[in-house]
Design an enzyme around this catalytic site. Sequence first.
Site, PDB file in Angstrom:
ATOM      1  N   HIS A  18       0.866  -1.181   0.000  1.00 17.10           N
ATOM      2  CA  HIS A  18       0.000   0.000   0.000  1.00 17.10           C
ATOM      3  C   HIS A  18       0.900   1.228   0.000  1.00 17.10           C
ATOM      4  CE1 HIS A  18      -3.828   2.130   0.791  1.00 17.10           C
ATOM      5  NE2 HIS A  18      -3.010   3.030   1.301  1.00 17.10           N
ATOM      6  N   CYS A  19       0.729   2.068  -1.003  1.00 19.86           N
ATOM      7  CA  CYS A  19       1.615   3.224  -1.186  1.00 19.86           C
ATOM      8  C   CYS A  19       0.895   4.504  -0.789  1.00 19.86           C
ATOM      9  CB  CYS A  19       2.070   3.299  -2.642  1.00 19.86           C
ATOM     10  SG  CYS A  19       3.195   4.678  -2.974  1.00 19.86           S
TER      11      CYS A  19
END
Length: 332
Positions: free
Chosen positions: A179-180
Amino acid sequence: MPVERKELSDPLLGFTTDQRQSFLRSSNDSVMAWNVFRFCTALKGLGFLMILLVLGVVGVTYYAVVVTNYVPALIHAGGLDSLVSVGVLILFHALLVMLLWSYFSCVFTDPGGVPPNWRPTIDEEGGEADALNASEFSRLEPHSSGHKIRYCRKCGNFKPPRCHHCSVCGRCILKMDHHCVWVVNCVGALNYKYFLLFLFYTFLETTLVTLSLLPNFLVFFSDQEIHISPAALATTFMAFVLNLAFALSILGFLIMHISLVAANTTTIEAYEKRSSPKRCYDLGRMKNFQQVFGTDTVYWFLPAYTDEDKQRMPCLQGLEYPLRPDFDSEVS
């Protein structure tokens, strides 16, 4: 009056208690020992603030390169300096367009979620392509090829291969990489290519900006006469430092993800390889590359896929992945 029967959505409906517990235990085995996002649900609150931050850095850079330095140089300079200014401005704008295209494609593209009521449809041991029923499921828990049915307790659904639950998004993501926070999205099967192109074009852009602003940056530490305003100097200094820092940091991420693509694995899978050291999806560097970027060379550097690739490559949809031909013989 006939009683209306409501269809239950429980994917384990029809399974015995022992089978349910067995599936739940197997799902726990695939969870990472430490989930870095367990206590970071506040990341959802960042929302589009991160997008505004990215656009702010782009704005400062644009002002420093175009408005402050190279447009004035193009207007007032002559000869070779004008040609250099034209070259820098064209390359800068071309990379900026590709950077923003890749970035927003990654931001607004769903990384891929598990389809509603998805169930494994292939009995890999028996070679049948019919949907499995409850009595047949017990034969698939782990068998000779090393595969096992995966189940997410949080979502209450079965998990396709290479699928993982994201605690920030609150759902299972197909071929989840991570998850960025910079793209305010998960990086998964459907937007991994866009994320890699974003890193690639950002590295090229920040490197170009760093090199193009270096002569003006060195003016700060020399005795040369300065002909621009203090505000323009401060903007140039800030843009140089920011782009140098991004170029160096993104280079590390880019090298890491190139190695992951070459091995056909993800960040999560690389972390978990201590328990699953054999890379069953590694088909060779070129085929591994094509599973992310497609087979059409024209589209390799564009954040898009051809319709032909989408139809003939199920791996781009995130649900099916070809295995190495010798994988079954390697697993004991």
